[in-house]
Write a protein that holds these residues in place. Structure first.
Motif, mmCIF file in Angstrom:
data_model
loop_
_atom_site.group_PDB
_atom_site.id
_atom_site.type_symbol
_atom_site.label_atom_id
_atom_site.label_comp_id
_atom_site.label_asym_id
_atom_site.label_seq_id
_atom_site.Cartn_x
_atom_site.Cartn_y
_atom_site.Cartn_z
ATOM 1 N N GLU A 1 -22.338 47.711 -46.273
ATOM 2 C CA GLU A 1 -21.248 47.701 -47.249
ATOM 3 C C GLU A 1 -20.364 46.464 -47.054
ATOM 4 N N GLY A 2 -20.046 45.814 -48.166
ATOM 5 C CA GLY A 2 -19.204 44.635 -48.125
ATOM 6 C C GLY A 2 -19.947 43.340 -47.881
ATOM 7 N N LEU A 3 -21.260 43.401 -47.720
ATOM 8 C CA LEU A 3 -22.048 42.201 -47.415
ATOM 9 C C LEU A 3 -22.872 41.722 -48.605
ATOM 10 N N SER A 4 -22.525 42.188 -49.799
ATOM 11 C CA SER A 4 -23.207 41.692 -50.991
ATOM 12 C C SER A 4 -23.007 40.182 -51.088
ATOM 13 N N GLY A 5 -24.064 39.463 -51.386
ATOM 14 C CA GLY A 5 -23.996 38.016 -51.467
ATOM 15 C C GLY A 5 -24.504 37.320 -50.219
ATOM 16 N N ASP A 6 -24.644 38.076 -49.138
ATOM 17 C CA ASP A 6 -25.220 37.515 -47.914
ATOM 18 C C ASP A 6 -26.742 37.489 -48.083
ATOM 19 N N ARG A 7 -27.307 36.307 -48.196
ATOM 20 C CA ARG A 7 -28.732 36.214 -48.535
ATOM 21 C C ARG A 7 -29.634 36.781 -47.447
ATOM 22 N N PHE A 8 -29.182 36.734 -46.197
ATOM 23 C CA PHE A 8 -29.993 37.289 -45.121
ATOM 24 C C PHE A 8 -30.027 38.817 -45.182
ATOM 25 N N VAL A 9 -28.875 39.404 -45.480
ATOM 26 C CA VAL A 9 -28.796 40.859 -45.624
ATOM 27 C C VAL A 9 -29.620 41.306 -46.823
ATOM 28 N N GLU A 10 -29.483 40.608 -47.941
ATOM 29 C CA GLU A 10 -30.213 40.990 -49.156
ATOM 30 C C GLU A 10 -31.722 40.840 -48.973
ATOM 31 N N ARG A 11 -32.143 39.823 -48.224
ATOM 32 C CA ARG A 11 -33.570 39.678 -47.961
ATOM 33 C C ARG A 11 -34.057 40.783 -47.049
ATOM 34 N N SER A 12 -33.256 41.150 -46.054
ATOM 35 C CA SER A 12 -33.627 42.231 -45.134
ATOM 36 C C SER A 12 -33.793 43.551 -45.882
ATOM 37 N N ILE A 13 -32.853 43.845 -46.785
ATOM 38 C CA ILE A 13 -32.930 45.073 -47.584
ATOM 39 C C ILE A 13 -34.184 45.053 -48.454
ATOM 40 N N THR A 14 -34.404 43.935 -49.122
ATOM 41 C CA THR A 14 -35.558 43.818 -50.016
ATOM 42 C C THR A 14 -36.861 44.007 -49.264
ATOM 43 N N ASP A 15 -36.981 43.380 -48.101
ATOM 44 C CA ASP A 15 -38.208 43.506 -47.308
ATOM 45 C C ASP A 15 -38.413 44.941 -46.827
ATOM 46 N N GLU A 16 -37.322 45.634 -46.507
ATOM 47 C CA GLU A 16 -37.442 47.030 -46.074
ATOM 48 C C GLU A 16 -37.963 47.899 -47.224
ATOM 49 N N VAL A 17 -37.465 47.636 -48.423
ATOM 50 C CA VAL A 17 -37.936 48.381 -49.589
ATOM 51 C C VAL A 17 -39.407 48.080 -49.861
ATOM 52 N N MET A 18 -39.804 46.818 -49.767
ATOM 53 C CA MET A 18 -41.191 46.453 -50.032
ATOM 54 C C MET A 18 -42.135 47.063 -48.999
ATOM 55 N N TYR A 19 -41.670 47.164 -47.756
ATOM 56 C CA TYR A 19 -42.501 47.791 -46.731
ATOM 57 C C TYR A 19 -42.681 49.281 -47.048
ATOM 58 N N ALA A 20 -41.600 49.920 -47.490
ATOM 59 C CA ALA A 20 -41.692 51.328 -47.872
ATOM 60 C C ALA A 20 -42.650 51.506 -49.046
ATOM 61 N N LEU A 21 -42.614 50.571 -50.001
ATOM 62 C CA LEU A 21 -43.524 50.632 -51.145
ATOM 63 C C LEU A 21 -44.968 50.431 -50.707
#
Length: 243
Positions: A180-200
């Motif tokens: 929370e509060g880290l929107s715009g942090d490209r490293f955080v957003e990439r980490s989230i995206t990769d976690e979702v893709m791994y789940a997929l």
């Protein structure tokens, strides 16, 4: 419209079934992040979710075509819960993000294809980070969704649909409130995206390719005369079987 006109027809010919519906919240906003095998993904996923509407961002061109065909297409896409989004430039992309955030804050379910386009060959490709930014801004969970059989029913380039069994599998919600509060942090957003893709990847059993699907399509359509170098074999995560 999906229930009154389209739903019964799709159910009759494709016998869609769902697994993991208990992971869909009864109220409140959530992102449904799905693999993308065919245009029909946007029809079958909402069809198997009872009592909740799913909104998908769709290409603006689906809503602006002229004539009777264009009017029918606009009516059909609107009835299926799709909203027009112009994705041609930076300001257009921001408008798309803002629309998604607003819909989620209003308590809606938003369908997103993190790959950004349909898979060119049935494999799962690298996700784009816009999904992560929307989730952080709206403060909602992301639910991975795996589609099965839509690429057989509606192959890329086909004009006719082939009756076949469709299955939709919903994974457990992924909570990213720790960011929370880290929107715009490209490293955080990439980490989230990769976690979702791994789940997929685990949910769908697809082979993962660490390259954007749009880039792969671009390389596939490029001619030798364009001077495009030979495509490097993309990095992959070994294939796993669907659960």
């Amino acid at each position: 419209m999906k229930n009154v006109l389209i739903g019964p027809i799709l159910r009759l010919f494709f016998r869609p079934e769902a697994e993991g519906l208990e992971n869909i919240p009864k109220t409140g906003g959530a992102i449904l992040a799905s693999n993308h095998l065919a245009v029909s993904d946007s029809f079958f996923m909402p069809l198997v979710i009872p009592r909740r509407r799913v909104t998908f961002p769709a290409k603006l061109e689906y809503f602006t075509e002229k004539g009777i065909k264009g009017a029918f297409k606009k009516w059909f896409m609107t009835g299926m819960g799709q909203i027009p989004m112009d994705r041609t430039g930076g300001s257009a992309a921001q408008a798309a993000l803002d629309t998604g955030i607003r819909l989620l804050r209003e308590g809606n379910l938003l369908g997103i294809y993190p790959e950004g386009t349909r898979s060119p060959d049935g494999r799962l490709y690298k996700g784009k980070t816009g999904m992560a930014r929307i989730a952080l801004e709206a403060g909602v969970p992301i639910i991975p969704v795996a589609m099965f059989g839509t690429d057989i029913a509606n192959p890329i380039g086909s004009k006719m649909w082939k009756p076949t069994k469709i299955r939709v599998k919903f994974g457990e919600p992924l909570d990213f409130s720790r960011y929370e509060g880290l929107s715009g942090d490209r490293f955080v957003e990439r980490s989230i995206t990769d976690e979702v893709m791994y789940a997929l990847m685990e949910l769908s059993g697809q082979e993962y390719v660490d390259m954007y699907a749009a880039k792969v399509k671009e390389l596939q359509t490029a001619q030798p005369s364009d001077g495009v170098p030979a495509q490097r074999e993309p990095d992959r995560i070994p294939e796993t079987k669907a659960g």
